[in-house]
Design a protein around this motif. Sequence first.
Motif, PDB file in Angstrom:
ATOM      1  N   PRO A  24     -39.694  62.915  39.416  1.00 38.95           N
ATOM      2  CA  PRO A  24     -40.594  63.552  38.445  1.00 38.95           C
ATOM      3  C   PRO A  24     -40.023  64.842  37.863  1.00 38.95           C
ATOM      4  CG  PRO A  24     -41.345  63.985  40.671  1.00 38.95           C
ATOM      5  CD  PRO A  24     -40.207  63.018  40.793  1.00 38.95           C
ATOM      6  N   LYS A  25     -40.641  65.309  36.756  1.00 42.23           N
ATOM      7  CA  LYS A  25     -40.207  66.529  36.066  1.00 42.23           C
ATOM      8  C   LYS A  25     -40.345  67.753  36.971  1.00 42.23           C
ATOM      9  CE  LYS A  25     -39.395  69.156  32.333  1.00 42.23           C
ATOM     10  NZ  LYS A  25     -39.628  70.485  32.870  1.00 42.23           N
ATOM     11  N   MET A  26     -41.356  67.779  37.813  1.00 47.50           N
ATOM     12  CA  MET A  26     -41.572  68.913  38.696  1.00 47.50           C
ATOM     13  C   MET A  26     -40.364  69.137  39.600  1.00 47.50           C
ATOM     14  SD  MET A  26     -44.694  69.505  41.407  1.00 47.50           S
ATOM     15  CE  MET A  26     -44.261  68.028  42.331  1.00 47.50           C
ATOM     16  N   LEU A  27     -39.752  68.052  40.054  1.00 51.51           N
ATOM     17  CA  LEU A  27     -38.587  68.169  40.918  1.00 51.51           C
ATOM     18  C   LEU A  27     -37.376  68.659  40.128  1.00 51.51           C
ATOM     19  CD1 LEU A  27     -37.821  65.908  43.858  1.00 51.51           C
ATOM     20  CD2 LEU A  27     -35.925  66.531  42.382  1.00 51.51           C
ATOM     21  N   ARG A  30     -28.844  69.876  32.143  1.00 49.94           N
ATOM     22  CA  ARG A  30     -28.774  68.545  31.549  1.00 49.94           C
ATOM     23  C   ARG A  30     -28.355  67.519  32.605  1.00 49.94           C
ATOM     24  NH1 ARG A  30     -24.978  69.363  27.963  1.00 49.94           N
ATOM     25  NH2 ARG A  30     -26.413  70.175  26.385  1.00 49.94           N
ATOM     26  N   GLU A  31     -27.401  67.904  33.450  1.00 48.68           N
ATOM     27  CA  GLU A  31     -26.936  66.995  34.502  1.00 48.68           C
ATOM     28  C   GLU A  31     -28.043  66.745  35.532  1.00 48.68           C
ATOM     29  OE1 GLU A  31     -24.468  64.447  36.534  1.00 48.68           O
ATOM     30  OE2 GLU A  31     -24.192  65.343  34.547  1.00 48.68           O
ATOM     31  N   ILE A  32     -28.809  67.781  35.868  1.00 50.17           N
ATOM     32  CA  ILE A  32     -29.927  67.636  36.810  1.00 50.17           C
ATOM     33  C   ILE A  32     -30.959  66.662  36.253  1.00 50.17           C
ATOM     34  CG2 ILE A  32     -31.932  68.840  37.787  1.00 50.17           C
ATOM     35  CD1 ILE A  32     -30.118  71.279  38.178  1.00 50.17           C
ATOM     36  N   ALA A  33     -31.280  66.809  34.974  1.00 45.24           N
ATOM     37  CA  ALA A  33     -32.265  65.921  34.336  1.00 45.24           C
ATOM     38  C   ALA A  33     -31.774  64.478  34.327  1.00 45.24           C
ATOM     39  CB  ALA A  33     -32.549  66.395  32.911  1.00 45.24           C
ATOM     40  N   GLN A  34     -30.489  64.277  34.071  1.00 41.35           N
ATOM     41  CA  GLN A  34     -29.935  62.922  34.050  1.00 41.35           C
ATOM     42  C   GLN A  34     -29.947  62.298  35.442  1.00 41.35           C
ATOM     43  OE1 GLN A  34     -26.063  63.517  32.301  1.00 41.35           O
ATOM     44  NE2 GLN A  34     -26.848  63.562  30.195  1.00 41.35           N
ATOM     45  N   MET A  35     -29.602  63.084  36.462  1.00 36.67           N
ATOM     46  CA  MET A  35     -29.623  62.582  37.840  1.00 36.67           C
ATOM     47  C   MET A  35     -31.046  62.205  38.247  1.00 36.67           C
ATOM     48  SD  MET A  35     -26.976  65.201  39.747  1.00 36.67           S
ATOM     49  CE  MET A  35     -27.284  64.475  41.360  1.00 36.67           C
ATOM     50  N   ALA A  36     -32.007  63.065  37.894  1.00 38.07           N
ATOM     51  CA  ALA A  36     -33.403  62.788  38.230  1.00 38.07           C
ATOM     52  C   ALA A  36     -33.892  61.517  37.548  1.00 38.07           C
ATOM     53  CB  ALA A  36     -34.283  63.973  37.833  1.00 38.07           C
ATOM     54  N   ASP A  37     -33.436  61.303  36.314  1.00 40.99           N
ATOM     55  CA  ASP A  37     -33.828  60.102  35.586  1.00 40.99           C
ATOM     56  C   ASP A  37     -33.267  58.854  36.270  1.00 40.99           C
ATOM     57  OD1 ASP A  37     -35.036  58.838  33.219  1.00 40.99           O
ATOM     58  OD2 ASP A  37     -32.982  58.346  32.682  1.00 40.99           O
ATOM     59  N   ARG A  38     -32.024  58.920  36.733  1.00 40.46           N
ATOM     60  CA  ARG A  38     -31.422  57.767  37.418  1.00 40.46           C
ATOM     61  C   ARG A  38     -32.089  57.505  38.762  1.00 40.46           C
ATOM     62  NH1 ARG A  38     -26.142  60.615  36.759  1.00 40.46           N
ATOM     63  NH2 ARG A  38     -25.635  60.472  34.542  1.00 40.46           N
ATOM     64  N   LEU A  39     -32.566  58.574  39.406  1.00 42.10           N
ATOM     65  CA  LEU A  39     -33.225  58.425  40.705  1.00 42.10           C
ATOM     66  C   LEU A  39     -34.732  58.232  40.572  1.00 42.10           C
ATOM     67  CD1 LEU A  39     -31.324  61.239  42.643  1.00 42.10           C
ATOM     68  CD2 LEU A  39     -31.143  58.782  43.075  1.00 42.10           C
ATOM     69  N   GLN A  99     -37.272  69.431  49.840  1.00 44.11           N
ATOM     70  CA  GLN A  99     -38.371  70.391  49.802  1.00 44.11           C
ATOM     71  C   GLN A  99     -39.628  69.814  49.162  1.00 44.11           C
ATOM     72  OE1 GLN A  99     -36.568  73.737  47.768  1.00 44.11           O
ATOM     73  NE2 GLN A  99     -35.895  74.681  49.678  1.00 44.11           N
ATOM     74  N   ASP A 100     -39.460  68.855  48.274  1.00 47.62           N
ATOM     75  CA  ASP A 100     -40.605  68.250  47.592  1.00 47.62           C
ATOM     76  C   ASP A 100     -41.202  67.071  48.372  1.00 47.62           C
ATOM     77  OD1 ASP A 100     -41.216  69.718  45.360  1.00 47.62           O
ATOM     78  OD2 ASP A 100     -41.136  68.008  44.022  1.00 47.62           O
ATOM     79  N   GLY A 101     -40.621  66.762  49.524  1.00 48.46           N
ATOM     80  CA  GLY A 101     -41.158  65.680  50.347  1.00 48.46           C
ATOM     81  C   GLY A 101     -40.799  64.289  49.889  1.00 48.46           C
ATOM     82  N   VAL A 102     -39.761  64.176  49.026  1.00 51.74           N
ATOM     83  CA  VAL A 102     -39.280  62.862  48.596  1.00 51.74           C
ATOM     84  C   VAL A 102     -37.763  62.800  48.832  1.00 51.74           C
ATOM     85  CG1 VAL A 102     -41.067  62.289  46.927  1.00 51.74           C
ATOM     86  CG2 VAL A 102     -39.193  63.756  46.218  1.00 51.74           C
ATOM     87  N   PRO A 103     -37.339  62.936  50.083  1.00 51.55           N
ATOM     88  CA  PRO A 103     -35.899  63.057  50.365  1.00 51.55           C
ATOM     89  C   PRO A 103     -35.095  61.848  49.931  1.00 51.55           C
ATOM     90  CG  PRO A 103     -37.121  62.611  52.381  1.00 51.55           C
ATOM     91  CD  PRO A 103     -38.134  62.884  51.316  1.00 51.55           C
ATOM     92  N   ARG A 104     -33.877  62.124  49.503  1.00 55.20           N
ATOM     93  CA  ARG A 104     -32.901  61.084  49.189  1.00 55.20           C
ATOM     94  C   ARG A 104     -31.692  61.301  50.088  1.00 55.20           C
ATOM     95  NH1 ARG A 104     -36.880  59.619  47.064  1.00 55.20           N
ATOM     96  NH2 ARG A 104     -37.143  58.676  45.013  1.00 55.20           N
ATOM     97  N   THR A 105     -30.997  60.250  50.416  1.00 59.01           N
ATOM     98  CA  THR A 105     -29.829  60.360  51.273  1.00 59.01           C
ATOM     99  C   THR A 105     -28.651  60.930  50.481  1.00 59.01           C
ATOM    100  OG1 THR A 105     -29.003  58.143  50.764  1.00 59.01           O
ATOM    101  CG2 THR A 105     -30.597  58.335  52.563  1.00 59.01           C
ATOM    102  N   PHE A 106     -27.651  61.416  51.215  1.00 58.36           N
ATOM    103  CA  PHE A 106     -26.447  61.920  50.554  1.00 58.36           C
ATOM    104  C   PHE A 106     -25.788  60.812  49.731  1.00 58.36           C
ATOM    105  CE2 PHE A 106     -26.260  65.436  53.796  1.00 58.36           C
ATOM    106  CZ  PHE A 106     -26.324  66.469  52.879  1.00 58.36           C
TER     107      PHE A 106
END
Length: 309
Positions: free
Chosen positions: A124-127, A112-121, A163-170
Amino acid sequence: MNALMSCREHPDAILIEDYHAGDMICPVCGLVVGDRVIDVGSEWRTFSNEKDAKDNSRVGAAENPLFDGGDMSTMIATGTASEAMKDEFGKALYKNRRAVSSSDRALITAYREIAQMADRLNLPKMLVDRASTLFKQVHDSKALKGRSNDAIVSACMYIACRQDGVPRTFKEICAVSKVSKKEIGRVFKLILKNLETNVNLITTGDFMSRFCSNLGLSPAIQKAATHIARKAVEMDLVPGRSPISVAAAAIYMASQASDDKKTAKEIGDIAGVAEVTIRQSYKSMLPKALELFPQDFKFSTSVENLPTN
């Protein structure tokens, strides 16, 4: 099911399903084409005029490899053969699984936390699936036992982005997380070490498009900044500097030479780099500025008149 199977001797024959044995049989030669076929229908007839018209299929839900035990949603009642555990025909009852193990509870919270972080960033669902799978691997290995799940979730998200080629900074991951940048970096290294996974090296080009887009800069300035950053690395003008710092400094140089000037602070806020870091990288590149710009760049401010600090 028939459309997916056919008898090799009589391909045009319509197969017959033996519901008792779970076999698909050719009516011409009797060849068993498929076995262990699951009957997805009800176990008894239901009528439209019945008050309780629910479909009592017992095939269960699809397995989910991200949970322990496949996350099956039904279970057979076990224990003593009491009347409460059997239906009116004496068959064992199938009940929805209400109790969730502590392991699955931790996984559910993490996913759930991963999905929320992905939504804020805006990822995509694949990531999300990649990060969730990575977290499951870490969880099962118990290699990071004692570390907070929040830190592991953040590190898995960072690795998945790389790994998905869409890097984000720390700093970008930290902004949507509950842990510090230092802790994310520490757990990131532990995951790479213990799972023997790898990530591609970050380059200045990985962030250039996103940073320039967020700053509202034109494609021409983005192209110039990309060229400047690549040449600066090739000429070894910024040794030891992170690709993010070099990208930010290149954007600063390209924008200052154009008619759409951005300050180091504006760029730093978008790139997550300190203003002083951008200026230090910029100063290292400035003496060779004329060699860094692409030949077709249209200067609004000449190289000689670029800021010196």
